[in-house]
Design an enzyme around this catalytic site. Structure first.
Site, short mmCIF file in Angstrom:
data_model
loop_
_atom_site.label_atom_id
_atom_site.label_comp_id
_atom_site.label_asym_id
_atom_site.label_seq_id
_atom_site.Cartn_x
_atom_site.Cartn_y
_atom_site.Cartn_z
N CYS A 55 41.44 -33.30 1.29
CA CYS A 55 41.42 -32.10 2.14
C CYS A 55 40.92 -32.47 3.54
CB CYS A 55 40.50 -31.05 1.51
SG CYS A 55 40.45 -29.53 2.47
N CYS A 59 33.70 -29.59 4.75
CA CYS A 59 32.66 -28.81 4.07
C CYS A 59 31.67 -29.78 3.39
CB CYS A 59 33.30 -27.89 3.03
SG CYS A 59 34.72 -26.97 3.68
N CYS A 62 31.47 -30.48 -0.42
CA CYS A 62 32.69 -30.57 -1.24
C CYS A 62 33.18 -31.99 -1.51
CB CYS A 62 33.80 -29.76 -0.57
SG CYS A 62 35.26 -29.67 -1.65
N CYS A 99 42.20 -18.81 -12.58
CA CYS A 99 42.04 -19.04 -11.13
C CYS A 99 42.52 -20.43 -10.77
CB CYS A 99 40.58 -18.93 -10.72
SG CYS A 99 39.77 -17.45 -11.33
N CYS A 130 44.25 -15.37 -10.09
CA CYS A 130 43.47 -15.54 -8.86
C CYS A 130 43.86 -16.89 -8.28
CB CYS A 130 41.98 -15.52 -9.20
SG CYS A 130 40.92 -15.84 -7.77
N CYS A 190 37.84 -11.77 -3.84
CA CYS A 190 36.79 -12.52 -4.52
C CYS A 190 36.11 -13.34 -3.44
CB CYS A 190 37.40 -13.42 -5.60
SG CYS A 190 36.18 -14.52 -6.36
N ARG A 262 29.47 -12.99 -10.16
CA ARG A 262 29.74 -14.13 -11.04
C ARG A 262 28.69 -15.23 -10.92
NH1 ARG A 262 34.88 -15.68 -9.72
NH2 ARG A 262 35.55 -13.92 -10.98
N1 SAM Z 1 40.14 -25.25 -0.09
C1 SAM Z 1 39.98 -23.86 -0.32
C2 SAM Z 1 38.83 -23.28 0.48
O1 SAM Z 1 37.84 -23.98 0.71
O2 SAM Z 1 38.92 -22.11 0.85
C3 SAM Z 1 39.83 -23.51 -1.78
C4 SAM Z 1 39.06 -24.41 -2.72
S1 SAM Z 1 37.33 -24.61 -2.38
C5 SAM Z 1 36.90 -25.97 -3.39
C6 SAM Z 1 36.61 -23.15 -3.12
C7 SAM Z 1 35.13 -22.97 -3.07
O3 SAM Z 1 34.48 -23.85 -3.99
C8 SAM Z 1 34.40 -23.26 -1.78
O4 SAM Z 1 34.50 -22.22 -0.85
C9 SAM Z 1 32.96 -23.39 -2.25
O5 SAM Z 1 32.30 -22.15 -2.20
C10 SAM Z 1 33.10 -23.85 -3.70
N2 SAM Z 1 32.56 -25.22 -3.88
C11 SAM Z 1 33.14 -26.37 -3.50
N3 SAM Z 1 32.36 -27.44 -3.79
C12 SAM Z 1 31.24 -26.93 -4.36
C13 SAM Z 1 30.04 -27.53 -4.87
N4 SAM Z 1 29.84 -28.86 -4.80
N5 SAM Z 1 29.10 -26.73 -5.41
C14 SAM Z 1 29.30 -25.38 -5.46
N6 SAM Z 1 30.41 -24.77 -4.98
C15 SAM Z 1 31.36 -25.53 -4.44
FE1 SF4 Z 2 38.66 -28.50 1.52
FE2 SF4 Z 2 36.64 -28.49 -0.18
FE3 SF4 Z 2 36.36 -27.31 2.17
FE4 SF4 Z 2 38.01 -26.22 0.29
S1 SF4 Z 2 35.79 -26.44 0.16
S2 SF4 Z 2 38.41 -26.50 2.50
S3 SF4 Z 2 38.75 -28.10 -0.69
S4 SF4 Z 2 36.68 -29.50 1.83
#
Ligand code: SAM
Ligand code: SF4
Ligand code: DTB
Length: 338
Positions: A55, A59, A62, A99, A130, A190, A262
């Site tokens: 990606c 973030c 992530c 989801c 979802c 959500c 949740r």
């Molecule tokens: N890429 C898209 C986005 O970020 O909108 C969708 C997938 S992203 C992985 C969805 C959500 O997963 C993120 O907004 C975050 O809140 C959650 N998430 C990702 N990594 C995480 C982690 N290590 N611990 C807890 N929540 C996490």
């Molecule tokens: Fe990409 Fe992870 Fe951020 Fe979603 S949360 S936009 S998968 S880096």
């Protein structure tokens, strides 16, 4: 309490809730919960990562960001048949909603076509649907709605003040814009965030204020505890006191009485008693299934046992077309130790 139905929640009023004696906060949250929900029912959502890793976003929490070195295996968009196999298994185990998450900044039209096919096919199995695909452009939410989508997940993740320390590749306003498009298309929203990223209590209150001041507020509010993944910038951030997480669930329940709150990521590292306190505090939904997107979640059987020991059962739900979901399931304890 300074808050009235018509006035927005202030950070101060939310901090006043956080600062209540723990037992008083839990009692108040449980009272609100019982006024609006069946107290022994929990909604079950299963997750599947349909496109994993690589990606372009940064973030800090992530494992799927291309900016960090983690042990994650990248996977291209999953074929429809494999998605359906996972959805069937989730349904068999008692899941009510399926989801699908993709590690995209935002989907292209072609990618959206492929996801729409998945949504329609999953919906046809009798599951609620979802997806979480990143930011949506004008018209994309409507297309998903037409394909049979019930919920779109897009998290605010944290307060506007702390956000800049977590993500630099898209703004808070970008997220609010996508949420606006989701709402305007008539999809259920959500939207939640992550707790335990090193934010202060005031910043946790700031996230909850953003959520609770949306009109209407989100139908589904995932409260994730950070899953610390080695290689990400937050891989070894300090542990959060579990009672502070429980307080956050309780405050979310009081602020958004009718939403599903949740208890989301982070259950694998949480003991059963902490989870029970979260349910007492008003959590009435979980991610159910052995994997979240890329990290572990409790085994099906572990959750079935936990529910039996706590006298909880899957929520009774029905899709808009009257198609019943798996709400009839009742979990029976597999241990004799009761
Ligand atoms: N890429 C898209 C986005 O970020 O909108 C969708 C997938 S992203 C992985 C969805 C959500 O997963 C993120 O907004 C975050 O809140 C959650 N998430 C990702 N990594 C995480 C982690 N290590 N611990 C807890 N929540 C996490
Ligand atoms: Fe990409 Fe992870 Fe951020 Fe979603 S949360 S936009 S998968 S880096
Ligand atoms: C949400 O709020 N949490 C889920 C879902 N929405 C998409 C994702 C949790 C991801 C946890 C880290 C992982 O497994 O990659």
């Amino acid at each position: 309490m300074t808050h009235t139905v018509s006035s927005p929640w202030t950070i101060r009023a939310i901090l006043d809730l956080y600062e209540l004696p723990f037992m008083d906060l839990l009692f108040q949250a449980q009272e609100v919960h019982r006024r609006h929900h069946r107290p022994h029912e929990v909604q079950l959502s299963s997750l599947l990562s349909i496109k994993t890793g690589a990606c372009p976003e940064d973030c800090a929490y992530c494992p799927q960001s291309s900016k960090y070195e983690t042990e994650l295996e990248q996977e291209p968009l999953m074929p429809l048949a494999q998605v359906l196999e996972a959805a069937r298994k989730a349904k068999e185990q008692g899941a009510q909603r399926f989801c699908m998450g993709a590690a995209w900044r935002s989907p292209t039209e072609k990618q959206l076509d492929q996801v729409m096919e998945m949504v329609s096919a999953v919906k046809a199995l009798g599951l609620e649907t979802c997806v979480t695909l990143g930011m949506l452009k004008n018209g994309q939410a409507e297309r998903l709605k037409d394909a049979g989508l019930d919920y779109y997940n897009h998290n605010l993740d944290t307060s506007p003040e702390f956000y800049g320390q977590i993500i630099s590749t898209r703004t808070y306003q970008d997220r609010l814009d996508t949420l606006e498009r989701v709402r305007a298309a008539g999809l259920n929203t959500c939207c939640g965030g992550i707790i335990g990223m090193g934010e202060t209590r005031r910043e946790r209150a700031g996230l909850l204020a953003q959520l609770a001041n949306m009109r209407p507020f989100p139908e589904s509010v995932p409260i994730n505890q950070l899953v610390k993944v080695p290689g990400t910038p937050l891989g070894d951030v300090e542990d959060l006191d579990p009672f502070e997480f429980v307080r956050t669930i309780a405050v979310a329940r009081i602020l958004m009485p009718t939403s599903a709150v949740r208890l989301s990521a982070g259950r694998e590292g949480m003991d059963d008693s902490t989870q029970a306190l979260c349910f007492m505090a008003g959590a009435n939904s979980i991610f159910y299934g052995e994997q979240l997107l890329t990290t572990a979640n409790p085994q099906f059987v572990a959750d079935q046992n936990l529910f039996a020991r706590l006298d909880l059962q899957p929520a009774q739900t029905a899709l808009a077309d009257g198609h019943p979901t798996a709400g009839k399931t009742r979990f029976v304890a597999l241990t004799e130790a009761l």
